[in-house]
Design an enzyme around this catalytic site. Structure first.
Site, mmCIF file in Angstrom:
data_model
loop_
_atom_site.group_PDB
_atom_site.id
_atom_site.type_symbol
_atom_site.label_atom_id
_atom_site.label_comp_id
_atom_site.label_asym_id
_atom_site.label_seq_id
_atom_site.Cartn_x
_atom_site.Cartn_y
_atom_site.Cartn_z
ATOM 1 N N ALA A 16 31.016 46.444 93.076
ATOM 2 C CA ALA A 16 31.514 45.764 94.276
ATOM 3 C C ALA A 16 30.371 45.295 95.180
ATOM 4 O O ALA A 16 30.457 44.222 95.783
ATOM 5 C CB ALA A 16 32.444 46.683 95.052
ATOM 6 N N GLU A 17 29.328 46.081 95.279
ATOM 7 C CA GLU A 17 28.234 45.764 96.199
ATOM 8 C C GLU A 17 27.338 44.636 95.704
ATOM 9 O O GLU A 17 27.021 43.726 96.453
ATOM 10 C CB GLU A 17 27.382 47.009 96.468
ATOM 11 C CG GLU A 17 28.045 48.051 97.339
ATOM 12 C CD GLU A 17 28.130 47.652 98.808
ATOM 13 O OE1 GLU A 17 27.582 46.610 99.198
ATOM 14 O OE2 GLU A 17 28.744 48.406 99.566
#
Length: 181
Positions: free
Chosen positions: A62-63
């Site tokens: 996600a990051e």
């Protein structure tokens, strides 16, 4: 009868070829959607921090989408998008100097910070929201009755970016658990 048997065999062959192709396509999609790059580092630092590997992979996905050179507009760096002041804070806690730009050390910092947040908050939602929006911000949200449920957990996240982030990490987390357990 011979004609019928030939068609059944041909249909069975086509069916199994399609099944095999579908299995390959699924494996390819899993590899793209839920990759496990830096697996040794994730395994090591997740274990040291007492975290599930799947959660660490989900946060990285996600990051930064596994881009070690990722830098956000806000200044977050690396695979786990560590802010420089967060890196300094975790280094003070651990008594070690780490390079936030080094992929392994970035994972070390990120997992240590997640462990710290798990010690401060009571749910995965709170931890992920704090990882994204900051510990103080989430504490302020938890003090607001309009944002919490009867148990005191976050029922609503007022920052749309953080709400999307928490949802994404949880989706990736469940995908990793489904695909690799």
């Amino acid at each position: 009868m011979k004609f019928f048997a030939e068609h059944v065999l041909r249909a069975a062959g086509i069916f199994f070829a399609l099944l095999f192709a579908a299995a390959l396509a699924c494996a390819f999609l899993y590899g793209c959607l839920v990759p496990r790059r830096y697996a040794e580092e994730v395994r090591l630092y997740a274990r040291q921090a007492g975290l599930e590997e799947e959660l660490v992979f989900a946060v990285i996905r996600a990051e930064s989408n596994f881009r070690a050179d990722a830098v956000s507009p806000a200044g977050a760096v690396g695979l786990m998008q560590i802010m420089p002041q967060t890196a300094l804070f975790v280094e003070e806690l651990s008594g070690r100097r780490l390079d936030v730009r080094d992929p392994a050390e970035n994972i070390d910092l990120g997992t240590a910070y997640l462990r710290y947040l798990f010690g401060r908050f009571s749910s995965l939602t709170q931890v992920l929201a704090a990882y994204n929006a900051g510990e103080g911000t989430v504490r302020a949200w938890l003090s607001r009755a309009d944002l919490t449920d009867e148990q005191g957990d976050l029922a609503r996240i007022p920052y749309p970016e953080t709400a999307r982030y928490v949802r994404r990490v949880k989706i990736f987390y469940n995908c990793y658990k489904f695909c690799y357990r």
